[in-house]
Design a protein around this motif. Structure first.
Motif, mmCIF file in Angstrom:
data_model
loop_
_atom_site.group_PDB
_atom_site.id
_atom_site.type_symbol
_atom_site.label_atom_id
_atom_site.label_comp_id
_atom_site.label_asym_id
_atom_site.label_seq_id
_atom_site.Cartn_x
_atom_site.Cartn_y
_atom_site.Cartn_z
ATOM 1 N N GLU A 175 -3.181 4.738 2.897
ATOM 2 C CA GLU A 175 -3.966 3.637 2.330
ATOM 3 C C GLU A 175 -4.061 2.525 3.364
ATOM 4 O O GLU A 175 -3.263 2.462 4.308
ATOM 5 C CB GLU A 175 -3.322 3.101 1.050
ATOM 6 N N THR A 176 -5.049 1.668 3.156
ATOM 7 C CA THR A 176 -5.301 0.549 4.053
ATOM 8 C C THR A 176 -5.195 -0.746 3.270
ATOM 9 O O THR A 176 -5.637 -0.808 2.121
ATOM 10 C CB THR A 176 -6.706 0.685 4.691
ATOM 11 N N ILE B 137 0.841 -1.196 0.000
ATOM 12 C CA ILE B 137 0.000 0.000 0.000
ATOM 13 C C ILE B 137 0.875 1.243 0.000
ATOM 14 O O ILE B 137 2.066 1.175 0.287
ATOM 15 C CB ILE B 137 -0.953 0.059 1.225
ATOM 16 N N THR C 254 -3.178 0.451 8.168
ATOM 17 C CA THR C 254 -3.165 1.738 7.472
ATOM 18 C C THR C 254 -1.790 2.327 7.729
ATOM 19 O O THR C 254 -1.283 2.286 8.850
ATOM 20 C CB THR C 254 -4.257 2.686 8.006
#
Length: 164
Positions: A117-118, A113, A125
């Protein structure tokens, strides 16, 4: 006059906010805004919505914008859903000079990611933060209330494994 659409605060959250308000003079109850936001966010699984912030504003007798300003200024408040574990990596000068950028790159690669972002499974995250006030032990990351200092790629891998 604009009306504010709010969701009701739970009895438990109201009771906890009331305890915090006792710390301040009655005319300064808005001073409990940070704790109120923390409580509402915690009850909501880690993030705030406009409706929740509006409810805090109404409860504390504040303008909604004043609550939004607090929530958007401090990195401890999440204005969008986040993963179960939020990994905050400091990139301020001490951490930057101690390879925090490499630590971020390692986490991005391992988690698949980018910043803010997760992961697809909702577990992690990744965020970059300005300062975690642990400069002597840079580079530093924070997950929840716990700090991870003197980071290396190996320590990050162990952390990810520990969090599962």
């Amino acid at each position: 006059m604009t009306t504010v659409s709010t969701m009701p605060l739970s009895a438990q959250v109201r009771a906890e906010i009331d305890k915090w308000m006792l710390r301040y003079p009655p005319e300064q109850k808005r001073s409990a805004v940070m704790e109120a936001l923390r409580l509402v966010q915690e009850e909501n699984g880690g993030s705030l919505t406009n409706s929740m912030m509006d409810a805090v504003a109404v409860y504390l007798g504040m303008a909604p914008i004043a609550v939004y300003e607090v929530a958007s200024f401090y990195t401890m408040y999440n204005l969008a859903p986040v993963g179960r574990y939020v990994i905050n990596v400091c990139t301020n000068i001490s951490c930057m000079l101690s390879d925090s950028e490499k630590m971020l790159a390692h986490l991005k690669e391992r988690l698949g990611i980018g910043l803010n972002e997760t992961t697809a499974d909702g577990k992690f995250t990744l965020r970059e933060v300005e300062c975690l006030a642990a400069c002597a032990n840079a580079p530093v990351a924070q997950v929840g209330k716990k700090y991870y200092e003197n980071l290396t790629a190996e320590k990050l891998d162990a952390l990810l494994k520990e969090l599962g």
